[in-house]
Design an enzyme around this catalytic site. Structure first.
Site, PDB file in Angstrom:
ATOM      1  N   LEU A  39     -11.082  -2.007   7.045  1.00 44.33           N
ATOM      2  CA  LEU A  39     -11.101  -2.853   8.235  1.00 44.33           C
ATOM      3  C   LEU A  39     -11.301  -2.044   9.497  1.00 44.33           C
ATOM      4  O   LEU A  39     -12.125  -2.395  10.343  1.00 44.33           O
ATOM      5  CB  LEU A  39      -9.795  -3.649   8.322  1.00 44.33           C
ATOM      6  CG  LEU A  39      -9.654  -4.779   7.314  1.00 44.33           C
ATOM      7  CD1 LEU A  39      -8.380  -5.550   7.583  1.00 44.33           C
ATOM      8  CD2 LEU A  39     -10.851  -5.705   7.385  1.00 44.33           C
ATOM      9  N   GLY A  94     -12.389   1.237   9.898  1.00 45.63           N
ATOM     10  CA  GLY A  94     -13.628   2.012   9.905  1.00 45.63           C
ATOM     11  C   GLY A  94     -14.864   1.131   9.929  1.00 45.63           C
ATOM     12  O   GLY A  94     -15.804   1.387  10.682  1.00 45.63           O
ATOM     13  N   SER A 101       2.103 -11.173  -2.763  1.00 42.75           N
ATOM     14  CA  SER A 101       2.123 -11.339  -1.306  1.00 42.75           C
ATOM     15  C   SER A 101       3.473 -11.797  -0.755  1.00 42.75           C
ATOM     16  O   SER A 101       4.161 -12.625  -1.336  1.00 42.75           O
ATOM     17  CB  SER A 101       1.071 -12.363  -0.904  1.00 42.75           C
ATOM     18  OG  SER A 101       1.270 -12.730   0.428  1.00 42.75           O
ATOM     19  N   ARG A 130      10.450  -6.607   5.657  1.00 45.89           N
ATOM     20  CA  ARG A 130      10.282  -5.997   4.340  1.00 45.89           C
ATOM     21  C   ARG A 130      11.341  -4.952   4.017  1.00 45.89           C
ATOM     22  O   ARG A 130      11.838  -4.892   2.884  1.00 45.89           O
ATOM     23  CB  ARG A 130       8.904  -5.353   4.259  1.00 45.89           C
ATOM     24  CG  ARG A 130       7.821  -6.398   4.276  1.00 45.89           C
ATOM     25  CD  ARG A 130       6.452  -5.804   4.327  1.00 45.89           C
ATOM     26  NE  ARG A 130       5.473  -6.895   4.214  1.00 45.89           N
ATOM     27  CZ  ARG A 130       4.183  -6.745   4.300  1.00 45.89           C
ATOM     28  NH1 ARG A 130       3.674  -5.553   4.509  1.00 45.89           N
ATOM     29  NH2 ARG A 130       3.377  -7.781   4.183  1.00 45.89           N
ATOM     30  N   HIS A 189       4.108   0.611  -0.386  1.00 48.36           N
ATOM     31  CA  HIS A 189       3.026  -0.280  -0.034  1.00 48.36           C
ATOM     32  C   HIS A 189       2.198   0.225   1.142  1.00 48.36           C
ATOM     33  O   HIS A 189       0.987   0.135   1.149  1.00 48.36           O
ATOM     34  CB  HIS A 189       3.628  -1.643   0.302  1.00 48.36           C
ATOM     35  CG  HIS A 189       2.620  -2.659   0.722  1.00 48.36           C
ATOM     36  ND1 HIS A 189       1.529  -2.950  -0.053  1.00 48.36           N
ATOM     37  CD2 HIS A 189       2.531  -3.451   1.816  1.00 48.36           C
ATOM     38  CE1 HIS A 189       0.811  -3.882   0.562  1.00 48.36           C
ATOM     39  NE2 HIS A 189       1.383  -4.183   1.688  1.00 48.36           N
ATOM     40  N   GLU A 237      -4.511   2.331   9.363  1.00 45.70           N
ATOM     41  CA  GLU A 237      -3.322   2.899   8.726  1.00 45.70           C
ATOM     42  C   GLU A 237      -3.305   4.427   8.820  1.00 45.70           C
ATOM     43  O   GLU A 237      -2.255   5.059   8.732  1.00 45.70           O
ATOM     44  CB  GLU A 237      -3.263   2.461   7.247  1.00 45.70           C
ATOM     45  CG  GLU A 237      -1.927   2.780   6.585  1.00 45.70           C
ATOM     46  CD  GLU A 237      -1.842   2.350   5.112  1.00 45.70           C
ATOM     47  OE1 GLU A 237      -2.761   1.661   4.643  1.00 45.70           O
ATOM     48  OE2 GLU A 237      -0.855   2.703   4.451  1.00 45.70           O
ATOM     49  N   LEU A 278      -3.627  -5.783   8.831  1.00 44.11           N
ATOM     50  CA  LEU A 278      -4.998  -6.248   9.037  1.00 44.11           C
ATOM     51  C   LEU A 278      -5.273  -6.361  10.527  1.00 44.11           C
ATOM     52  O   LEU A 278      -6.331  -6.003  11.027  1.00 44.11           O
ATOM     53  CB  LEU A 278      -5.199  -7.603   8.356  1.00 44.11           C
ATOM     54  CG  LEU A 278      -4.916  -7.634   6.852  1.00 44.11           C
ATOM     55  CD1 LEU A 278      -5.202  -9.021   6.282  1.00 44.11           C
ATOM     56  CD2 LEU A 278      -5.752  -6.601   6.130  1.00 44.11           C
TER      57      LEU A 278
END
Lengths: 263, 261, 644
Positions: C43, C45, C284, C337, C408, C432, C448
């Site tokens: 995403l 790059g 998910s 999370r 993750h 990331e 994202l």
């Protein structure tokens, strides 16, 4: 943590590179657990090969969760193995029985030359997408997303076509090595959405022209592609593409073959 | 013009040609079967022979007939071109048999088509060519008493070999003299091997159209949630069942009649 | 060394607009005189390469996969956040900013996070314009779902394949530029080093993965968008090929590595089944919207479940502990999370784990199926349920899923300033690969968002400033630095190829993973980390003696590829441990057992640790030097995170 008790015989296509002839080599896969994925089974075989100083079997793989589209094995006469709607990385050894002989081949198509062993070059797919699989919009649009309402059924249909992972199983399954399911999925996704309308007819011409140039075969509507597609892309996409193509070529004055992409 | 050339040279263009010629041939089958049902009339071939004469002497139909022959040739030629192209698309074949689910007929259109082509060549040379360009066909004279509407027939020997047909009325009797194609049909269909060949060919028609008819619609892009099922049932019931059975019935019935005599 | 993050002064909401105005521009006619290298086509790059090419720069893009479409962004399932407030539920840019800062446990920069929230709205517009088929409501407008760590519905999604659809959008934009000749794409090409000239990044060295050719590529700037380093744990939700090599080699050429110990352990993954396991599959987070997480109340019941004497359905309501709902009534199953993961671990440590191994808890959809019907549940999560079924052979419609946390995402990464520039001028890190926006814990559906924000809406502005400063003079490709770096790479490859020992590279990798998971995973201690440091160091030494690397350079050689990547993980692992040792506090994904509240929550030490730890490489086997960038909180008040 148990290792399993399945023993299998693998007949694997080995080919050093694109220019050297390949052949099948037989390997034993021993102590395989039914919980392993097919690729994990190959990992086990490869580890033992490396220990023996032999070159591991090369195969394409990456995400191992069925979405990147990189894995591509033709297993016992099926792309991605005998189960429906999954990729090779999602195929688990419980699908096979102890003592089974498994034949593993690369995708076979003139447009997908072998890179090494079981890995093939699928850059033809990229070139088809580059020919027109996009909406010509630069970064920085100012239209609010909700200013383009799209009926849910249309959005869902477009989504169904958009789920293609570009693995090439359709080509591998097709007796003619045709790429029409792949090409039509993108043509249909963008052709259905309002965003894709301005280039709808130039896009289909550009993509079909590139598809032909890559040397894929022709569709004879056998339906093998649809049956083997891990994302269950439907053959109706092909009909939609044909329809757009014929309208573009035969009836639309404004649609030219040149799909510049607009700068 | 080059745009058209490009279109029909493309993979989709070639498929379009296959689909259009295929569908045209399908419509012909309906007409052909309808006409040939006259063979089942118990009139010693009177209706059938008139029909055969009509087909070969009515100009608009003659034009369509030549279009039809052209379609057959184009359909076969493009099938050949596409098959060669498709073979080239997979230069190294799989060692294992492809087990991807697909109907048998869809995978064997080339084989079925080749059988059909062979059939058409034999069929046409035996009947169409013989009828039009040879003098192998005998003649028959039908006399219909206009008062009783009873018809009788006798063999007829024309004065010139180029004779085609004549109609005259004498003494309230209509005399029709015409080539007796029916006799050739009856003669051919009394040969068991010939009958078997025809029946096999009709199986080929059945399987060819089982896939071909609906496939043509797919190729043309005419798929629709509501209408596609109708296309499928027409393709299956009319083109893969009724029409081949209708055609196959002719040699079978004639053969049985010939053995019964 | 003092690190200048270059955060613009002024009110939070005006920082980015003001900064954009202050940045230098490159004249449109001059843009074509600049070459930009983009490594990685996910995403960040993909979006950057496409956007920069649209502006007129000449872009060279690289990926190790066979196509840019395979980048692991494709596997993101749940969705992408944006402060659109389409649901009229009180969302705003400020709320997204606040949720993200808080979710990150106050270890991210205010300026960066606010900008992220601000451009989030543009991302959705952009993606929709590209033809990304987001989920829609019957009225034709975009649908949203909720995600952990927030109390509004702001997550846009495309069934369980949001990452795929967004990546294919970026890929299509990239394809358009390849078609136009503005991007030259290099696939199956791995970056192995950065070329620096007078302290500025001017190019890269790559290996062609088909024929082994070692090549140099020059550019006025180098953008790394090479993803995270979660595979240091061997088992993670990352793709098999995901690696730290590009970032690590850049680090060894001077770029600081920030907060390497911040690792996100995702709570809902499919548990490990055996030693053969090669990767873990995420389920998910969106599943926590309708699924309820529980474990049996007692060890005895758990024991019976493990032995399959009873089924989950037979456990009475009273014997179930819906521990997230019990402990966090206001957020319930939608806690962030890190919190969800730690609680699952607690259950397992307490002997209440389920499944054959006892290392799992339940995620139960029975209530949702009763309430909404099976079809509605299938429409929302069908593909995830299918995936679960494929892997486990258990039907989640009829029995609860078994889940357990797995590595993750890595919040740490190359240190970058507000312009996404590393401390090496001309070297940028996006997505990331950098450390910037998520603090110590990333909220769901924010990866994202960040990748696309960096690629579409940040770098096109900030890169121009640097390029305008250095001017369009062509890069001197004859400069000896290119040949020198190439020779360094060749020497390193030959060193790897000389390894003809007894242990496979995968065996080392697996061993490293176990060490990292045990001592640098969900709970970390001084003693454990110290032990891990020794273990890793010994393992690395052993690797360079006993590893087996087969074949030659001039061919497809997966053995060599893996060896290079694992060698880098072995170095990174130690740095992660160093970072975890130095950070004597708990925050987000970094949980030090020594630092917790009486209720067992992560206890920060803002007085001593409100900084970014930026590590500086000092040479082989030399201890790295810690540089601190102090985090200023002007706008938010630092509190103990509470999701009760």
């Amino acid at each position: 943590m148990s290792t399993g008790n399945m023993n299998l015989t693998l007949k694997v296509w080995r080919q050093k590179n694109a220019n050297i002839k390949g052949a099948f080599v037989t390997y034993k896969a021993e102590g395989i657990s039914p919980d392993m994925s097919f690729l994990e089974m190959l990992d086990v075989v490869n580890e033992s090969l490396i220990h023996k100083g032999e070159e591991p079997i090369h195969f394409d793989h990456d995400c191992r969760e069925g979405i990147c589209g990189m894995c591509s094995l033709y297993i016992n006469g099926h792309p991605h193995g005998p189960k429906n709607a999954i990729t090779t990385c999602q195929l688990h050894m419980r699908t096979f029985h102890d003592g089974e002989i498994i034949v593993i081949e690369p995708w076979r198509a003139a447009a997908f030359p072998v890179v090494k062993d079981l890995a093939v070059d699928r850059s033809a797919f990229d070139r088809i997408q580059q020919a027109g699989g996009f909406v010509s919009v630069n970064t920085g649009v100012t239209v609010d997303a909700n200013e383009i309402p799209i009926p849910k059924v249309i959005a869902d249909e477009a989504f169904n076509s958009a789920t293609c992972i570009g693995c090439g199983a359709c080509v591998a399954a097709c007796k003619n090595a045709s790429a029409m399911l792949f090409v039509s999925a993108k043509v249909t996704q963008l052709g259905m959405l309002p965003q894709g309308q301005p280039e709808r007819y130039s896009r289909v011409q550009a993509m079909v022209a590139q598809m032909d140039a890559e040397g894929f075969g022709n569709c004879t509507n056998t339906g093998a592609c649809e049956a083997e597609c891990p994302k269950e892309i439907k053959m109706t996409n092909i009909s939609r593409m044909n329809n757009d193509y014929f309208s573009a070529k035969l009836f639309r004055e404004e649609a030219t073959h040149d799909h510049a992409g607009g700068e | 013009m080059s745009e058209f050339k490009q279109t029909f040279n493309s993979s989709l263009g070639k498929k379009l040609i296959m689909a259009l010629t295929g569908l045209f041939l399908c419509t012909f089958l309906i007409v052909h079967l309808g006409g040939n049902l006259l063979l089942f009339r118990n009139d010693d071939g009177f209706g059938f022979n008139l029909y055969a004469n009509f087909l070969t002497h009515f100009p608009p139909i003659e034009v369509i007939a030549y279009l039809l022959y052209l379609s057959i040739l184009v359909h076969a030629l493009y099938a050949l071109i596409l098959t060669i192209k498709n073979r080239k698309s997979r230069p190294v074949s799989y060692a294992t048999v492809n087990k991807s689910p697909a109907t048998w007929s869809s995978k064997n259109m080339g084989l079925l088509g080749s059988i059909l082509f062979l059939f058409i060549v034999i069929h046409m040379s035996d009947f169409w060519f013989a009828y039009k360009y040879s003098h192998k066909i005998v003649y028959k004279e039908y006399r219909t008493d206009l008062a009783t509407d009873k018809t009788t027939s006798v063999a007829y020997n024309p004065v010139t070999p180029d004779f085609e047909k004549s109609v005259s009325v004498e003494n309230n009797v209509e005399i029709v003299r015409v080539k007796d194609l029916h006799a050739r049909v009856a003669n051919s269909f009394s040969n068991l091997l010939y009958v078997i060949f025809y029946v096999i060919a009709m199986f080929a028609v059945s399987f060819h159209l089982l896939h071909g008819f609906q496939s043509a619609f797919r190729t043309l892009g005419w798929v629709h949630r509501k209408y596609t099922p109708i296309v499928y049932s027409i393709g299956t019931w009319l083109f893969a069942v009724i029409i081949p059975i209708g055609f196959a019935a002719m040699p079978v019935v004639y053969y049985l009649q010939s053995t019964g005599k | 060394m003092t690190l200048d993050a270059k955060i613009p002064k002024g009110p939070l909401a005006e920082k980015w607009s003001k900064h954009k105005f202050d940045l230098k521009l490159v004249n449109p006619a001059n843009k074509r005189k600049y070459d930009v290298i983009v490594v990685g086509t996910g995403l960040a790059g993909g979006a950057a390469a496409a956007s920069l090419a649209e502006l007129g720069y000449n872009v060279k893009a690289f990926c190790f996969q066979d196509s840019p479409r395979r980048a692991h962004s494709i596997a993101a399932q749940g969705g992408i956040n944006a402060a659109k407030n389409y649901q009229n539920d009180g969302d705003s840019v400020y709320r997204l900013f606040y949720d993200t800062i808080k979710g990150g446990d106050y270890r991210a920069r205010e300026g960066n996070v606010y900008r992220l929230a601000e451009v989030s709205v543009n991302i959705i517009d952009q993606c929709v314009a590209q033809g990304v088929p987001f989920a829609r409501e019957y009225g034709g407008l975009l649908d949203n779902r909720s995600f952990g760590g927030s109390q509004v519905s702001r997550t846009f999604y495309a069934r369980g394949q949001t990452g795929q659809q967004l990546l294919l959008g970026a890929y299509s934009a990239l394809n358009r530029q390849i078609h136009l000749g503005k991007v030259k794409m290099y696939t199956r090409t791995e970056m192995l080093d950065v070329v620096t000239i007078e302290g500025h990044a001017k190019g890269i060295v790559t290996r062609n993965l088909i024929n082994g050719a070692i090549e140099t590529h020059s550019g006025h700037a180098v953008l790394l968008a090479t993803g995270g380093y979660g595979n240091v744990f061997y088992l993670s939700t990352n793709a098999m090929g995901s690696n730290v090599t590009a970032a690590w080699r850049a680090h060894k050429r001077g770029a600081f590595f920030a907060n390497p110990c911040y690792t996100q352990i995702h709570p809902t993954c499919i548990p490990v089944t055996g030693d053969h396991q090669s990767k873990l599959t995420l389920m998910s987070e969106s599943l926590r919207n309708d699924g309820r997480v529980w474990a049996p109340k007692t060890k005895e019941i758990a024991e019976k479940l493990r032995k399959k004497e009873i089924t989950a359905a037979q456990v009475k309501e009273d014997d179930r502990d819906y521990f997230l709902e019990r402990k966090y009534p206001s957020f319930g199953n939608l806690v962030p999370r890190d919190v969800a993961s730690r609680n699952a671990k607690e259950m397992v440590d307490d002997g209440r784990g389920v499944g054959g191994s006892g290392i799992a808890v339940f995620l139960d959809f029975a209530d949702a199926i009763n309430r909404l019907g099976k079809d509605a549940v299938a429409a929302k999560y069908g593909n995830l349920f299918d995936m679960y079924y494929q892997i486990t052979d258990e039907d989640p419609y009829s029995q609860p899923m078994r889940i357990y946390p797995a590595v993750h995402y890595t919040m740490g990464g190359l240190w970058v300033d507000y312009n996404l520039s590393t401390n090496v001028p001309g070297l940028y890190a996006l997505g990331e690969c950098n450390f910037s926006d998520h603090g110590a814990n990333r909220l769901g559906a924010s990866a994202l968002m960040q990748g696309l924000a960096d690629g579409y809406f940040v770098i096109p502005y900030t890169l121009g400033d640097y390029l305008a400063t250095i001017g369009p003079k062509p890069v001197d490709v004859k400069h000896p630095a290119f040949e020198k770096t190439k020779q360094d790479v060749l020497a390193y490859i030959n060193k790897l190829l000389a390894l003809k020992g007894t242990k496979t590279v995968d065996e080392y990798h697996r061993e490293l993973g176990l060490i990292m998971w045990e001592y640098c995973g969900m709970a970390r201690t001084e003693a454990g980390l110290t032990k891990a440091k020794g273990l890793i160091s010994a393992l690395r030494a052993d690797f360079w003696k006993n590893a087996i690397v087969l074949g030659d350079n001039e061919e497809v050689n997966s053995s060599l590829e893996k060896a290079g990547r694992v060698a880098d993980f072995l170095e990174l692992g130690e740095l992660m441990v160093d970072d975890a040792l130095a950070r004597r506090e708990s925050c987000g994904g970094h949980f030090r057992l020594e630092s917790q509240t009486p209720e067992g929550e992560a206890l920060r030490d803002d007085e001593h640790f409100a900084y970014v730890a930026a590590w500086e490489y000092k040479g082989d086997n030399q201890p790295e030097v810690l540089n601190k960038e102090v985090l200023d909180f002007e706008f938010v008040h630092l509190t103990q995170r509470s999701y009760k």
